[in-house]
Scaffold this active site. Structure first.
Site, PDB file in Angstrom:
ATOM      1  N   GLU A   1      -0.186  -5.380  11.622  1.00 40.52           N
ATOM      2  CA  GLU A   1       0.472  -4.841  10.428  1.00 40.52           C
ATOM      3  C   GLU A   1       1.980  -5.078  10.510  1.00 40.52           C
ATOM      4  O   GLU A   1       2.638  -5.368   9.511  1.00 40.52           O
ATOM      5  CB  GLU A   1       0.169  -3.350  10.342  1.00 40.52           C
ATOM      6  CG  GLU A   1       0.774  -2.639   9.161  1.00 40.52           C
ATOM      7  CD  GLU A   1       0.549  -1.145   9.269  1.00 40.52           C
ATOM      8  OE1 GLU A   1      -0.053  -0.584   8.369  1.00 40.52           O
ATOM      9  OE2 GLU A   1       0.979  -0.548  10.284  1.00 40.52           O
TER      10      GLU A   1
ATOM     11  N   HIS B   1       4.960   0.214  -0.238  1.00 42.26           N
ATOM     12  CA  HIS B   1       5.746  -0.768   0.513  1.00 42.26           C
ATOM     13  C   HIS B   1       4.802  -1.890   0.919  1.00 42.26           C
ATOM     14  O   HIS B   1       3.584  -1.735   0.864  1.00 42.26           O
ATOM     15  CB  HIS B   1       6.392  -0.121   1.754  1.00 42.26           C
ATOM     16  CG  HIS B   1       5.387   0.436   2.692  1.00 42.26           C
ATOM     17  ND1 HIS B   1       4.857   1.698   2.562  1.00 42.26           N
ATOM     18  CD2 HIS B   1       4.766  -0.107   3.774  1.00 42.26           C
ATOM     19  CE1 HIS B   1       3.967   1.921   3.516  1.00 42.26           C
ATOM     20  NE2 HIS B   1       3.886   0.844   4.258  1.00 42.26           N
TER      21      HIS B   1
ATOM     22  N   HIS C   1       3.471  -5.301   3.438  1.00 37.63           N
ATOM     23  CA  HIS C   1       3.346  -5.852   4.790  1.00 37.63           C
ATOM     24  C   HIS C   1       2.943  -7.323   4.700  1.00 37.63           C
ATOM     25  O   HIS C   1       2.221  -7.713   3.787  1.00 37.63           O
ATOM     26  CB  HIS C   1       2.250  -5.139   5.590  1.00 37.63           C
ATOM     27  CG  HIS C   1       2.575  -3.727   5.932  1.00 37.63           C
ATOM     28  ND1 HIS C   1       3.481  -3.393   6.913  1.00 37.63           N
ATOM     29  CD2 HIS C   1       2.123  -2.561   5.426  1.00 37.63           C
ATOM     30  CE1 HIS C   1       3.561  -2.070   6.998  1.00 37.63           C
ATOM     31  NE2 HIS C   1       2.749  -1.537   6.105  1.00 37.63           N
TER      32      HIS C   1
ATOM     33  N   ASP D   1      -4.787 -10.868  -0.944  1.00 36.42           N
ATOM     34  CA  ASP D   1      -3.416 -11.385  -0.877  1.00 36.42           C
ATOM     35  C   ASP D   1      -2.639 -11.031  -2.141  1.00 36.42           C
ATOM     36  O   ASP D   1      -3.124 -11.194  -3.261  1.00 36.42           O
ATOM     37  CB  ASP D   1      -3.455 -12.906  -0.701  1.00 36.42           C
ATOM     38  CG  ASP D   1      -2.061 -13.479  -0.431  1.00 36.42           C
ATOM     39  OD1 ASP D   1      -1.262 -12.810   0.257  1.00 36.42           O
ATOM     40  OD2 ASP D   1      -1.777 -14.596  -0.912  1.00 36.42           O
ATOM     41  N   HIS D   2      -1.420 -10.529  -1.951  1.00 35.42           N
ATOM     42  CA  HIS D   2      -0.528 -10.145  -3.054  1.00 35.42           C
ATOM     43  C   HIS D   2      -1.154  -9.102  -3.970  1.00 35.42           C
ATOM     44  O   HIS D   2      -0.952  -9.124  -5.191  1.00 35.42           O
ATOM     45  CB  HIS D   2      -0.032 -11.377  -3.823  1.00 35.42           C
ATOM     46  CG  HIS D   2       1.046 -12.100  -3.065  1.00 35.42           C
ATOM     47  ND1 HIS D   2       0.770 -12.884  -1.972  1.00 35.42           N
ATOM     48  CD2 HIS D   2       2.378 -12.111  -3.210  1.00 35.42           C
ATOM     49  CE1 HIS D   2       1.893 -13.357  -1.478  1.00 35.42           C
ATOM     50  NE2 HIS D   2       2.895 -12.892  -2.202  1.00 35.42           N
TER      51      HIS D   2
ATOM     52  N   CYS E   1       5.576   6.348   4.705  1.00 39.31           N
ATOM     53  CA  CYS E   1       4.482   5.537   4.145  1.00 39.31           C
ATOM     54  C   CYS E   1       3.839   6.216   2.937  1.00 39.31           C
ATOM     55  O   CYS E   1       3.002   5.615   2.258  1.00 39.31           O
ATOM     56  CB  CYS E   1       3.426   5.259   5.211  1.00 39.31           C
ATOM     57  SG  CYS E   1       4.076   4.285   6.563  1.00 39.31           S
TER      58      CYS E   1
ATOM     59  N   HIS F   1       0.837  -1.199   0.000  1.00 42.93           N
ATOM     60  CA  HIS F   1       0.000   0.000   0.000  1.00 42.93           C
ATOM     61  C   HIS F   1       0.872   1.249   0.000  1.00 42.93           C
ATOM     62  O   HIS F   1       2.071   1.197   0.272  1.00 42.93           O
ATOM     63  CB  HIS F   1      -0.989   0.008   1.176  1.00 42.93           C
ATOM     64  CG  HIS F   1      -0.390   0.147   2.540  1.00 42.93           C
ATOM     65  ND1 HIS F   1      -1.151   0.244   3.678  1.00 42.93           N
ATOM     66  CD2 HIS F   1       0.899   0.207   2.968  1.00 42.93           C
ATOM     67  CE1 HIS F   1      -0.366   0.355   4.733  1.00 42.93           C
ATOM     68  NE2 HIS F   1       0.877   0.336   4.342  1.00 42.93           N
TER      69      HIS F   1
HETATM   70 NI    NI Z   1       2.455   0.394   5.670  1.00 40.60          NI
END
Ligand code: NI
Length: 141
Positions: free
Chosen positions: A129, A45, A47, A85-86, A39, A20
């Site tokens: 997270e 980036h 998670h 996911d992904h 961010c 995100h």
């Molecule tokens: Ni983040």
């Protein structure tokens, strides 16, 4: 032993990965950088999220369970993990016009489970997270 109408809770944990970028179209680039810091990096980036779904209800006398894990796992895999996911969260319809913070991710996942999973009462969604951050959503105030 007499029959008791006791409520029990079940929490199941799932893992998924997504990327995100925290950026609000309502703010200038400077305000975004000031608000979100690293961010807000244009390339985003990732998670490895740990998702916990908590449901509750009476313990079924025949099965001894609040909710069959097969049902919950089947739903979460098909409706949540397949969707998130992904993925780059910023590109998903859930986050058009909504910053993909983990608070908002909790709300998006809660809404999907609440709307479509009817085998048990949904209590809350919790997402880790990072090792240091976790967020919970349990419906509107
Ligand atoms: Ni983040």
């Amino acid at each position: 032993m007499t029959t008791r109408n006791m409520k029990a809770h079940l929490t199941r944990r799932y893992m998924f990965s997504a990327s995100h970028r925290l950026h609000s179209d309502e703010m200038s680039n400077e305000e975004n950088r000031a608000t979100y810091g690293k961010c807000n990096n244009p390339y985003g980036h990732g998670h490895n999220y740990a998702l916990e779904v908590t449901v509750s209800g009476p313990v079924d006398e025949a099965t001894g369970m609040v909710c069959n894990l097969v049902d919950l796992d089947g739903f979460v895999h098909a409706q949540i993990l397949e969707r998130f996911d992904h993925q780059n969260l910023n590109t998903l319809p859930e986050f058009s016009g909504r910053v993909p913070t983990t608070e908002n991710l909790c709300i998006a996942i809660f809404d999907i489970v609440k709307r479509r999973f009817h085998k048990a009462h949904l209590d809350k969604v919790r997402i880790e997270e990072t090792m240091l951050n976790s967020f919970e959503y349990a419906g509107d105030l």
